[in-house]
Design a protein around this motif. Structure first.
Motif, PDB file in Angstrom:
ATOM      1  N   GLN A  77      -4.212 -10.263   1.416  1.00  0.00           N
ATOM      2  CA  GLN A  77      -3.148  -9.489   1.695  1.00  0.00           C
ATOM      3  C   GLN A  77      -3.555  -8.699   3.016  1.00  0.00           C
ATOM      4  N   ARG A  88      -4.748  -4.809 -11.539  1.00  0.00           N
ATOM      5  CA  ARG A  88      -3.343  -4.506 -11.322  1.00  0.00           C
ATOM      6  C   ARG A  88      -3.222  -2.799 -10.986  1.00  0.00           C
ATOM      7  N   TRP A  89      -3.940  -2.007 -11.871  1.00  0.00           N
ATOM      8  CA  TRP A  89      -3.957  -0.515 -11.630  1.00  0.00           C
ATOM      9  C   TRP A  89      -4.398  -0.189 -10.530  1.00  0.00           C
ATOM     10  N   CYS A 141      -5.145  -2.119  -7.866  1.00  0.00           N
ATOM     11  CA  CYS A 141      -4.344  -2.472  -6.515  1.00  0.00           C
ATOM     12  C   CYS A 141      -3.274  -1.714  -6.207  1.00  0.00           C
ATOM     13  N   ALA A 142      -2.352  -1.054  -7.440  1.00  0.00           N
ATOM     14  CA  ALA A 142      -1.423  -0.436  -7.234  1.00  0.00           C
ATOM     15  C   ALA A 142      -1.705   1.065  -6.910  1.00  0.00           C
ATOM     16  N   GLU A 190      -2.465  -0.014  -2.951  1.00  0.00           N
ATOM     17  CA  GLU A 190      -0.853  -0.094  -2.807  1.00  0.00           C
ATOM     18  C   GLU A 190      -0.186  -1.459  -2.580  1.00  0.00           C
ATOM     19  N   ARG A 191      -0.643  -2.175  -3.612  1.00  0.00           N
ATOM     20  CA  ARG A 191      -0.135  -3.672  -3.576  1.00  0.00           C
ATOM     21  C   ARG A 191      -0.195  -4.248  -5.024  1.00  0.00           C
ATOM     22  N   SER A 192       0.620  -5.047  -5.195  1.00  0.00           N
ATOM     23  CA  SER A 192       0.700  -5.641  -6.575  1.00  0.00           C
ATOM     24  C   SER A 192      -0.003  -6.904  -6.438  1.00  0.00           C
ATOM     25  N   ILE A 193      -0.404  -7.464  -7.700  1.00  0.00           N
ATOM     26  CA  ILE A 193      -1.425  -8.660  -7.812  1.00  0.00           C
ATOM     27  C   ILE A 193      -0.772  -9.424  -8.905  1.00  0.00           C
ATOM     28  N   GLY A 194      -0.844 -10.634  -8.766  1.00  0.00           N
ATOM     29  CA  GLY A 194      -0.442 -11.713 -10.046  1.00  0.00           C
ATOM     30  C   GLY A 194      -1.582 -12.217 -10.799  1.00  0.00           C
TER      31      GLY A 194
END
Length: 431
Positions: free
Chosen positions: A49, A379-380, A382-383, A387-391
């Motif tokens: 990203q 996830r936490w 990255c958010a 400031e992004r989402s992760i799968g």
């Protein structure tokens, strides 16, 4: 009851009789798996990203016509732009913008004017700060340096003159735009263009007649444009005047190809892409990487990956110590049981297998719980931080669980080796 059934019954009995020790082993594996899986997920997703976001700060690849070819004089035509773009897009996603540069005069002073497609430039350069609007028919976007020098404001007017003689000396020099000149690697899409074109324009501005400045050079006539906006990038773009390609064609009275194609390419191997374009000699163009984008991107990703390996090594050591210490404690507690079983005929191999399987079970449980926990942490982070989402990466999850089991087994080798060497006679005598 079969031997296999008896084996698992003994295994479960050993686990439940020493629940506190089993929990300690599972927690040690859990912490290691959670940390490693969290870091791995971040290091896989974030650089990808980041690479996409870095591409928003301009081009990482430029294509210019060769100076000794016909393209050097007429620019890169639409067909060649389309062909080059197809080559770039075949290696990954791409965004591009084309530029036609001309030396012009504003109040007899030499400047560089670029004919562009505003939609392309805006899509490629998200970092440009534009006060006002982008160029449109009869309206131009001027760089901050130009605006300050001329005292221009948004909504004001600017008279731009074009003289063919100003561009005669620089014919074909546009193909060298963006080139550093020493290592052949582009520093930016417009740095060299601005310097080279302005220099040639200045040369034209110094033409003389009988030792005096030519009256033609001092001519301030031209075409009047409105100032749609002022762009501020902090780079060489601030010294350029941007207009629609059609307006530049009208101003110059001629239509020709572009001087520079800037690409933001998502190719995994940008060097190979550059070489493939340059190997096509029939195209009469030259491709170069923009080092200020690619180097920054590579440096940040390398630092992140280095941090991952350092932390992973530390976590791995602590996991080995934690699981190894727990298994050693379990072996010490079951010393009498091991001696009795060996006295009754149990082989060292059978005892070793039981402890290895027990360690693997602890590792699997810890790895499973740790992977789920690590994904939640990733996830936490990255958010909140990136400031992004992760799968969820299933392949990475499987690797994390299996690796945790292997680490637990490896950590149990020294204590299990000691268990298999217990002398039953000594143990039973002590009992």
């Amino acid at each position: 009851m079969t031997n296999t059934g008896m084996f698992f019954r003994m295994l479960l009995s050993a686990v439940f009789r020493r629940r506190s020790r089993a929990v300690m082993a599972v927690v040690a594996s859990l912490v290691g798996a959670a940390t490693l899986s969290c870091l791995a997920m971040i290091c896989i997703a974030v650089p990808q990203q980041m690479n996409q976001e870095m591409r928003a700060y301009g081009a990482n690849l430029i294509v210019t016509p060769l100076a000794d070819s016909e393209n050097g004089k007429s620019g890169i035509d639409d067909a060649m732009v389309e062909h080059t773009t197809e080559m770039v897009s075949a290696k990954g996603s791409e965004k591009h913008a084309t530029y036609r540069y001309e030396n012009v005069r504003v109040n007899a002073a030499p400047y560089v004017m670029a004919g562009v497609n505003p939609a392309q430039v805006r899509n490629l350069n998200h970092h440009w700060v534009v006060d006002g609007s982008w160029p449109s028919a009869g309206k131009v976007l001027v760089g901050r340096d130009v605006a300050d020098a001329m005292g221009l404001k948004v909504g004001g007017s600017i008279t731009i003159g074009y003289r063919a003689s100003d561009n005669a000396a620089s014919s074909g020099q546009a193909s060298q735009s963006g080139t550093d000149g020493t290592d052949g690697t582009a520093q930016s899409g417009t740095d060299g263009t601005s310097d080279g074109q302005t220099s040639s324009g200045s040369t034209g501005a110094q033409q003389t007649q009988n030792g005096h400045v030519s009256s033609d050079i001092m001519d301030t006539s031209g075409t009047e444009f409105r100032v749609a906006g002022i762009v501020d990038t902090g780079g060489s773009e601030d010294s350029i005047i941007y207009a629609l390609a059609g307006d530049v064609d009208k101003l110059t009275g001629s239509t020709r190809g572009v001087d520079v194609i800037e690409y933001s390419s998502g190719a995994s191997d940008l060097t190979a892409l550059v070489n493939s374009i340059n190997d096509m000699t029939s195209m009469h163009v030259k491709a170069q990487q923009v080092t200020k984008i690619t180097a920054s991107d590579t440096r940040v990703i390398t630092m992140l990956q280095t941090l991952f390996w350092i932390v992973s090594l530390v976590v791995l050591v602590f996991t080995l110590v934690g699981v190894g210490t727990t298994i050693s404690s379990i072996v010490s507690q079951r010393r009498n049981e091991i001696g009795l079983r060996k006295a009754l005929g149990a082989s060292s191999h059978a005892i070793g297998v039981e402890f290895y399987v027990e360690s693997a079970v602890y590792g699997l449980l810890g790895g499973l719980l740790g992977t789920v926990t690590g994904y939640g942490m990733a996830r936490w982070l990255c958010a909140t931080v990136f400031e992004r989402s992760i799968g969820f990466n299933w392949w990475l999850a499987v690797v994390s669980v299996v690796f945790s089991a292997l680490v637990a087994v490896v950590a149990s080798i020294p204590p299990v080796h000691r268990a298999t060497r217990i002398d039953p006679a000594v143990v039973l005598r002590e009992e």
